[in-house]
Design a protein around this motif. Structure first.
Motif, short mmCIF file in Angstrom:
data_model
loop_
_atom_site.label_atom_id
_atom_site.label_comp_id
_atom_site.label_asym_id
_atom_site.label_seq_id
_atom_site.Cartn_x
_atom_site.Cartn_y
_atom_site.Cartn_z
N ASN A 1 0.82 -1.22 0.00
CA ASN A 1 0.00 0.00 0.00
C ASN A 1 0.85 1.26 0.00
O ASN A 1 0.79 2.06 0.93
CB ASN A 1 -0.94 0.00 1.21
CG ASN A 1 -0.18 -0.10 2.52
OD1 ASN A 1 1.01 -0.40 2.53
ND2 ASN A 1 -0.84 0.19 3.63
N PRO A 2 1.66 1.45 -1.08
CA PRO A 2 2.43 2.71 -1.12
C PRO A 2 1.48 3.90 -1.23
O PRO A 2 0.38 3.77 -1.78
CB PRO A 2 3.28 2.56 -2.39
CG PRO A 2 2.63 1.51 -3.21
CD PRO A 2 1.87 0.63 -2.28
N PHE A 3 1.91 5.03 -0.67
CA PHE A 3 1.11 6.25 -0.82
C PHE A 3 1.16 6.69 -2.29
O PHE A 3 2.12 6.39 -2.99
CB PHE A 3 1.68 7.38 0.05
CG PHE A 3 1.78 7.03 1.50
CD1 PHE A 3 0.75 6.38 2.16
CD2 PHE A 3 2.93 7.36 2.23
CE1 PHE A 3 0.83 6.07 3.51
CE2 PHE A 3 3.03 7.05 3.59
CZ PHE A 3 1.99 6.40 4.23
N PRO A 4 0.14 7.41 -2.73
CA PRO A 4 0.17 7.92 -4.11
C PRO A 4 1.16 9.09 -4.21
O PRO A 4 0.78 10.23 -4.46
CB PRO A 4 -1.27 8.36 -4.35
CG PRO A 4 -1.83 8.64 -3.00
CD PRO A 4 -1.11 7.75 -2.03
N LYS A 5 2.39 8.78 -3.96
CA LYS A 5 3.46 9.78 -3.96
C LYS A 5 4.67 9.17 -4.63
O LYS A 5 4.66 7.99 -4.99
CB LYS A 5 3.85 10.13 -2.52
CG LYS A 5 2.83 10.86 -1.68
CD LYS A 5 3.33 10.88 -0.23
CE LYS A 5 2.32 11.51 0.72
NZ LYS A 5 2.24 12.96 0.62
N SER A 6 5.74 9.97 -4.74
CA SER A 6 6.96 9.45 -5.35
C SER A 6 7.59 8.41 -4.42
O SER A 6 7.26 8.33 -3.23
CB SER A 6 7.97 10.58 -5.58
OG SER A 6 8.45 11.04 -4.33
N ILE A 7 8.51 7.65 -5.00
CA ILE A 7 9.24 6.65 -4.21
C ILE A 7 9.93 7.36 -3.03
O ILE A 7 9.83 6.91 -1.88
CB ILE A 7 10.27 5.92 -5.10
CG1 ILE A 7 9.54 5.07 -6.15
CG2 ILE A 7 11.22 5.08 -4.27
CD1 ILE A 7 10.43 4.52 -7.26
N TYR A 8 10.57 8.47 -3.35
CA TYR A 8 11.27 9.24 -2.31
C TYR A 8 10.31 9.65 -1.20
O TYR A 8 10.58 9.43 -0.02
CB TYR A 8 11.93 10.47 -2.94
CG TYR A 8 12.76 11.27 -1.96
CD1 TYR A 8 14.13 11.08 -1.87
CD2 TYR A 8 12.15 12.21 -1.11
CE1 TYR A 8 14.89 11.81 -0.96
CE2 TYR A 8 12.91 12.94 -0.20
CZ TYR A 8 14.27 12.73 -0.12
OH TYR A 8 15.02 13.45 0.78
N ASP A 9 9.20 10.24 -1.59
CA ASP A 9 8.28 10.78 -0.58
C ASP A 9 7.61 9.68 0.24
O ASP A 9 7.26 9.90 1.40
CB ASP A 9 7.22 11.66 -1.24
CG ASP A 9 7.79 13.01 -1.65
OD1 ASP A 9 8.82 13.41 -1.03
OD2 ASP A 9 7.26 13.63 -2.58
N ASN A 10 7.43 8.52 -0.35
CA ASN A 10 6.90 7.39 0.42
C ASN A 10 7.77 7.11 1.63
O ASN A 10 7.28 6.91 2.73
CB ASN A 10 6.81 6.14 -0.46
CG ASN A 10 5.41 5.89 -0.97
OD1 ASN A 10 4.57 5.34 -0.26
ND2 ASN A 10 5.14 6.32 -2.20
N VAL A 11 9.09 7.09 1.38
CA VAL A 11 10.02 6.77 2.46
C VAL A 11 10.23 7.98 3.37
O VAL A 11 10.36 7.84 4.59
CB VAL A 11 11.36 6.27 1.88
CG1 VAL A 11 12.31 5.84 3.00
CG2 VAL A 11 11.13 5.11 0.92
N ALA A 12 10.21 9.18 2.79
CA ALA A 12 10.49 10.39 3.56
C ALA A 12 9.30 10.81 4.43
O ALA A 12 9.47 11.56 5.39
CB ALA A 12 10.85 11.54 2.60
N TYR A 13 8.14 10.30 4.11
CA TYR A 13 6.91 10.71 4.79
C TYR A 13 7.01 10.58 6.32
O TYR A 13 6.80 11.55 7.05
CB TYR A 13 5.74 9.88 4.27
CG TYR A 13 4.43 10.21 4.93
CD1 TYR A 13 3.66 11.30 4.53
CD2 TYR A 13 3.95 9.42 5.99
CE1 TYR A 13 2.46 11.60 5.15
CE2 TYR A 13 2.75 9.71 6.62
CZ TYR A 13 2.00 10.80 6.20
OH TYR A 13 0.82 11.10 6.81
N GLY A 14 7.37 9.42 6.77
CA GLY A 14 7.46 9.17 8.22
C GLY A 14 8.49 10.05 8.91
O GLY A 14 8.18 10.76 9.87
N PRO A 15 9.74 10.03 8.41
CA PRO A 15 10.77 10.88 9.02
C PRO A 15 10.34 12.35 9.07
O PRO A 15 10.65 13.06 10.02
CB PRO A 15 11.97 10.69 8.08
CG PRO A 15 11.77 9.34 7.49
CD PRO A 15 10.28 9.15 7.37
N ARG A 16 9.61 12.79 8.04
CA ARG A 16 9.16 14.19 8.02
C ARG A 16 8.18 14.45 9.16
O ARG A 16 8.37 15.38 9.95
CB ARG A 16 8.47 14.51 6.69
CG ARG A 16 9.43 14.91 5.59
CD ARG A 16 8.67 15.57 4.42
NE ARG A 16 9.57 15.85 3.32
CZ ARG A 16 9.47 15.28 2.12
NH1 ARG A 16 8.51 14.41 1.86
NH2 ARG A 16 10.32 15.59 1.18
#
Ligand SMILES: Nc1ncnc2c1ncn2[C@@H]1O[C@H](COP(=O)(O)OP(=O)(O)O)[C@@H](O)[C@H]1O
Ligand SMILES: [Mg+2]
Lengths: 263, 227
Positions: free
Chosen positions: A106-121
């Motif tokens: 269930n990746p977010f409808p975002k870029s690969i980068y932003d999927n991973v960066a979402y939590g840390p942000r």
């Protein structure tokens, strides 16, 4: 059932301890007094027929049952000795340290980068862009995905194959420094090669995390886990070293289930 | 946990395990008869059993090949677990032992032909007694196998010492007899070979006892007979 709670991996510290955990949905009991000690830095598999309560128990570990209407959770659940149902625990913070991977990627409808960066942000783990880049790259490395996506981090996460998406979701969980990673049938939508990649990844990750995986494949449980717990009709029936469960189960219900007999 | 008698959900899988057990039972039956006939032939110094023994051995060999094929198939297609896993792996070991017993029984029968060339000697009574013990061991361990019962298996396992003792006594006595009467050396050598083969069969019965014990209990058979 007295030995059901015993930590089968004596040399490993206990990470998760459940005592008499019960769950009911709108008054209907789904989990009966589950007590179990789950060791750190290893993989514990939950097996059992559909509806036996595996997912229900997993959801207790990151308080996902809080979000289900009519769900009531009782008993005690600690991670590193800390009661997670305590009023002082923020479920959002808890869910960062207890990551969850579902059956369907269930990746977010975002870029690969932003999927991973979402939590840390949202958890404020990075103070600068280079720092965030490093976290993202690290997480993708640990998830075994970096080589495949490093040149297209801006592409949507959904553009990846199923197996890659699942590893992206794992990278997303890893990015917020979890302690426990829960996986609910993470490979049931994947082909054998993608499954093998995930299993290899799980084997690498267990060095640093407490991993709990629900699987319907006996072979998968046998391949990836060090401990196996068998659930039946909301009860934890048997728990022990995976090798013992698959060569010499003690309980007839376990035996019948894993050998494919009428229970 | 003992072997499960509950039916498999996939009928064909259960049938494949049953067929494996049937193959073993048939092998066991053939080998048992083989041994009985071989010992009787030695006692009677009867060379006529040779063709029968030979035919039976071919059957035993064919069954062993069959067992190996079935085991391979079960591992590849069914991935047996728990009691099924232990049963499958034990079947492979037991079939190997049974094939060896058949082979040794054949050797014994062939010695009967050699003995036919000599006058009757009282020494054959010795192997007859040893043979009776070994047959009993084989029979008991095959019963243990078919009934998945550890008790007779443990008994057989313990009785191997008796076979060894009797064998050693027999060898000593024969050496003495042959020293006193060099005319006994000819038949004596053949009888010694028969005795050695019987002692080896006893070892295979012990192996089978261990396999049955593991199959039923999941633990190896060790000194005190318990796990
Ligand atoms: N959200 C829910 N609302 C009501 N009942 C539920 C809910 N989730 C699970 N259950 C019930 O709880 C029991 C255990 O389900 P679950 O934990 O999903 O089992 P498993 O993951 O082992 O297949 C089942 O009887 C199921 O119907
Ligand atoms: Mg589930």
């Amino acid at each position: 059932m007295t030995d059901a709670i015993h930590n089968p991996a004596d040399e490993l510290p206990i990470k998760v301890a459940a005592r008499d955990v019960t769950v009911s949905y709108s008054g209907k009991q789904a989990l009966h007094n589950v007590s179990i000690d789950i060791p750190d830095r290893s993989v514990t598999a939950f097996i059992g027929p559909s509806g036996c309560g595996k997912s229900t128990f997993l959801r207790c570990l990151n308080r996902m049952n809080d979000t289900i209407e009519g769900a009531k959770v009782g008993g005690s659940l600690t991670i590193d000795g800390q009661e997670i149902n305590d009023k002082s625990i923020d479920p959002v913070v808890l869910r960062a340290s207890v990551g969850m991977v579902f059956q369907k990627p269930n990746p977010f409808p975002k870029s690969i980068y932003d999927n991973v960066a979402y939590g840390p942000r949202i958890h404020g783990l990075a103070l600068s862009r280079p720092e965030l880049d490093e976290i993202v790259e690290n997480a993708l490395h640990k998830a075994g995905l970096w080589a495949e996506v490093s040149d297209r981090l801006a592409h949507p996460g959904t553009s990846l194959s199923g197996g890659q998406q699942q590893r992206l979701v794992i990278a997303r969980a890893i990015a917020v420094n979890p302690e426990v990673i829960l996986m609910d049938e993470p490979c049931s939508a994947l082909d054998p090669i993608a499954t093998a990649r995930i299993e290899e990844l799980i084997d690498e990750l267990r060095e640093n995390y407490c991993i709990i995986i629900v699987t319907h494949s006996m072979q998968q449980a046998a391949r990836v886990s060090q401990q196996t717990a068998f659930f039946h009709m909301g009860n934890l029936v048997e728990y022990g070293p995976t090798e013992d469960i698959f060569t010499n189960p003690r309980d007839t219900r376990t035996q019948d289930y894993i050998t494919g007999r009428f229970g | 946990m003992a072997l499960s008698r509950t039916a498999h959900i996939v009928t064909a899988y259960g049938e494949e395990l049953d067929q494996l057990a049937d193959d073993l039972a048939r092998m066991g039956g053939l080998v048992e008869t083989q041994l009985e006939k071989a010992i009787a032939a030695v006692v009677r110094r009867d060379a006529s059993v040779k063709p029968d023994i030979k035919a039976r051995e071919a059957q035993v060999n064919a069954l062993q090949v069959d067992v190996e094929k079935r085991v391979l198939r079960l591992f590849a297609l069914r991935q047996p677990l728990a009691t099924d896993l232990r049963m499958t792996i034990s079947a492979l070991k037991i079939a190997t032992d049974l094939e060896r017993v058949g082979d040794l029984a054949k050797n014994i029968a062939y010695r009967a032909g050699d003995l036919a060339g000599y006058a009757p000697v009282s020494l054959t009574q010795q192997v007859e007694r040893l043979g009776a013990i070994v047959i009993k061991q084989l029979r008991e361990v095959l019963d243990a196998l078919s009934s998945a019962d550890v008790e007779p298996a443990v008994r057989v396992w313990h009785s191997d010492d008796e076979v060894d003792e009797r064998y050693n006594t027999l060898v000593r006595e024969m050496l003495l007899s042959m020293t006193e009467d060099s005319g006994l050396v000819g038949p004596g050598v053949h009888i010694l070979f028969v005795a050695k083969n019987l002692e080896r069969i006893g070892d295979h019965a012990t192996n089978i006892a261990e396999a049955v014990h593991f199959m039923v209990t999941a633990s190896p058979l060790v000194e005190d007979g318990k796990s």
